[in-house]
Design a protein around this motif. Structure first.
Motif, PDB file in Angstrom:
ATOM      1  N   LEU A  64      26.599 -28.218 -24.906  1.00  0.00           N
ATOM      2  CA  LEU A  64      25.835 -28.621 -26.084  1.00  0.00           C
ATOM      3  C   LEU A  64      24.571 -29.373 -25.715  1.00  0.00           C
ATOM      4  O   LEU A  64      23.570 -29.309 -26.440  1.00  0.00           O
ATOM      5  CB  LEU A  64      26.700 -29.501 -26.994  1.00  0.00           C
ATOM      6  N   SER A  65      24.599 -30.111 -24.586  1.00  0.00           N
ATOM      7  CA  SER A  65      23.450 -30.937 -24.211  1.00  0.00           C
ATOM      8  C   SER A  65      22.192 -30.114 -23.978  1.00  0.00           C
ATOM      9  O   SER A  65      21.078 -30.641 -24.078  1.00  0.00           O
ATOM     10  CB  SER A  65      23.784 -31.754 -22.951  1.00  0.00           C
ATOM     11  N   HIS A  66      22.341 -28.834 -23.672  1.00  0.00           N
ATOM     12  CA  HIS A  66      21.176 -27.986 -23.442  1.00  0.00           C
ATOM     13  C   HIS A  66      20.613 -27.424 -24.745  1.00  0.00           C
ATOM     14  O   HIS A  66      19.548 -26.789 -24.722  1.00  0.00           O
ATOM     15  CB  HIS A  66      21.546 -26.841 -22.498  1.00  0.00           C
ATOM     16  N   TYR A  67      21.326 -27.620 -25.842  1.00  0.00           N
ATOM     17  CA  TYR A  67      20.858 -27.099 -27.117  1.00  0.00           C
ATOM     18  C   TYR A  67      20.538 -28.204 -28.121  1.00  0.00           C
ATOM     19  O   TYR A  67      19.819 -27.962 -29.090  1.00  0.00           O
ATOM     20  CB  TYR A  67      21.907 -26.162 -27.723  1.00  0.00           C
ATOM     21  N   LEU A  68      21.072 -29.397 -27.888  1.00  0.00           N
ATOM     22  CA  LEU A  68      20.865 -30.502 -28.814  1.00  0.00           C
ATOM     23  C   LEU A  68      19.859 -31.489 -28.241  1.00  0.00           C
ATOM     24  O   LEU A  68      19.981 -31.916 -27.099  1.00  0.00           O
ATOM     25  CB  LEU A  68      22.186 -31.225 -29.102  1.00  0.00           C
ATOM     26  N   ASN A  69      18.879 -31.841 -29.036  1.00  0.00           N
ATOM     27  CA  ASN A  69      17.909 -32.877 -28.681  1.00  0.00           C
ATOM     28  C   ASN A  69      17.461 -33.525 -29.991  1.00  0.00           C
ATOM     29  O   ASN A  69      17.742 -33.004 -31.081  1.00  0.00           O
ATOM     30  CB  ASN A  69      16.736 -32.283 -27.898  1.00  0.00           C
ATOM     31  N   PRO A  70      16.764 -34.663 -29.930  1.00  0.00           N
ATOM     32  CA  PRO A  70      16.387 -35.343 -31.178  1.00  0.00           C
ATOM     33  C   PRO A  70      15.622 -34.463 -32.157  1.00  0.00           C
ATOM     34  O   PRO A  70      15.886 -34.491 -33.360  1.00  0.00           O
ATOM     35  CB  PRO A  70      15.528 -36.513 -30.674  1.00  0.00           C
ATOM     36  N   MET A  71      14.680 -33.673 -31.667  1.00  0.00           N
ATOM     37  CA  MET A  71      13.911 -32.823 -32.577  1.00  0.00           C
ATOM     38  C   MET A  71      14.782 -31.757 -33.222  1.00  0.00           C
ATOM     39  O   MET A  71      14.668 -31.474 -34.414  1.00  0.00           O
ATOM     40  CB  MET A  71      12.755 -32.153 -31.820  1.00  0.00           C
ATOM     41  N   GLN A  72      15.669 -31.170 -32.423  1.00  0.00           N
ATOM     42  CA  GLN A  72      16.551 -30.137 -32.962  1.00  0.00           C
ATOM     43  C   GLN A  72      17.512 -30.728 -33.986  1.00  0.00           C
ATOM     44  O   GLN A  72      17.798 -30.117 -35.012  1.00  0.00           O
ATOM     45  CB  GLN A  72      17.308 -29.456 -31.826  1.00  0.00           C
ATOM     46  N   LEU A  73      18.033 -31.950 -33.720  1.00  0.00           N
ATOM     47  CA  LEU A  73      18.909 -32.620 -34.679  1.00  0.00           C
ATOM     48  C   LEU A  73      18.155 -32.935 -35.970  1.00  0.00           C
ATOM     49  O   LEU A  73      18.719 -32.870 -37.067  1.00  0.00           O
ATOM     50  CB  LEU A  73      19.478 -33.900 -34.060  1.00  0.00           C
TER      51      LEU A  73
END
Length: 248
Positions: free
Chosen positions: A133-142
């Motif tokens: 998940l860490s490769h797909y989730l970031n602050p902008m994506q959230l």
């Protein structure tokens, strides 16, 4: 990429993508209006599972778009447009970022540079899932995902007595179910037996599922060895490819 031995009909992929997309939109529209507090728990469970399955379908369609096999070769831009739309609906994901990750996964599967593989000392399913998940989730994506949920709340009918519950049942839980479906069937089980250290390469395995179960499990994504060997073959052709390879 490897040649396609199955005689893929690219229009078939677009037809199935349209069916998945329409079913996703229809169940979303129905879900926004359902009186969930009056529905039997088993019916609610079935609805959430169906939404999760269709949510996974959005990602699978986008995955074919990443390989350029969704639309005919004469319409390369159509792949990106449909793929981006599916990924936005899925979780506000960026198509180019996902494409870069997936290219790296195919170039060096099971290695330290594979974004979908866990090389840490703790390679338990939960640790691997967190890295996945860490490769797909970031602050902008959230932030984008929060915007999607806010939009759903904004268009929810005024007679929906439990809007937050509806949001959880039609979007949040299906997204969680889908992420586990993609991770377990499409990543963890096919790639967990890493032979790279002993043989100099990593060969994913295919799950020995009947085609009906394979479709239900993750749109045939469990036929993973065939996918890595023939990435130009779209998801709906993988059972036929698997049979052809076994008979060759």
């Amino acid at each position: 990429m490897a040649s396609d031995p199955s005689g893929t009909n690219h229009w078939r992929g677009l037809q199935l993508a349209g069916l998945i997309g329409c079913a996703w939109l229809f169940t979303l529209a129905v879900g926004l209006r359902l009186p969930f507090q009056q529905i039997h728990p088993l019916a609610l469970m079935a609805f959430v599972i169906l939404r999760g399955f269709l949510h996974t379908g959005l990602f699978i369609v986008a995955h074919d778009a990443m390989h350029g096999t969704l639309a005919p070769a004469s319409r390369p831009n159509l792949n990106q447009r449909i793929g981006q739309g599916c990924l936005w609906a899925y979780a506000g994901l960026n198509f180019q970022a996902c494409l870069n990750h997936h290219i790296q996964h195919h170039h060096s599967p099971g290695s330290a540079t594979d974004p979908d593989y866990c090389t840490a000392a703790d390679s338990s399913p939960l640790a691997w899932y967190a890295r996945f998940l860490s490769h797909y989730l970031n602050p902008m994506q959230l932030f984008k995902m929060a915007g999607c949920m806010g939009l759903m709340l904004a268009v929810m009918p005024a007679n929906q007595q439990q809007p937050l519950l509806a949001l959880v049942l039609i979007y949040v839980l299906p997204l969680i179910i889908s992420s586990w479906q993609l991770f377990v069937v499409g990543t963890f089980l096919p790639h967990r037996n890493n032979r790279q250290a002993t043989e100099g390469f990593h060969q994913p395995i295919s799950l020995n599922f009947h085609p009906v179960l394979s479709f239900a499990a993750c749109y045939h994504f469990g036929y993973h060895r065939e996918h890595h060997s023939y990435p130009a073959v779209p998801w709906h052709q993988l059972p036929r490819l698997r049979t052809a390879v076994a008979q060759s």
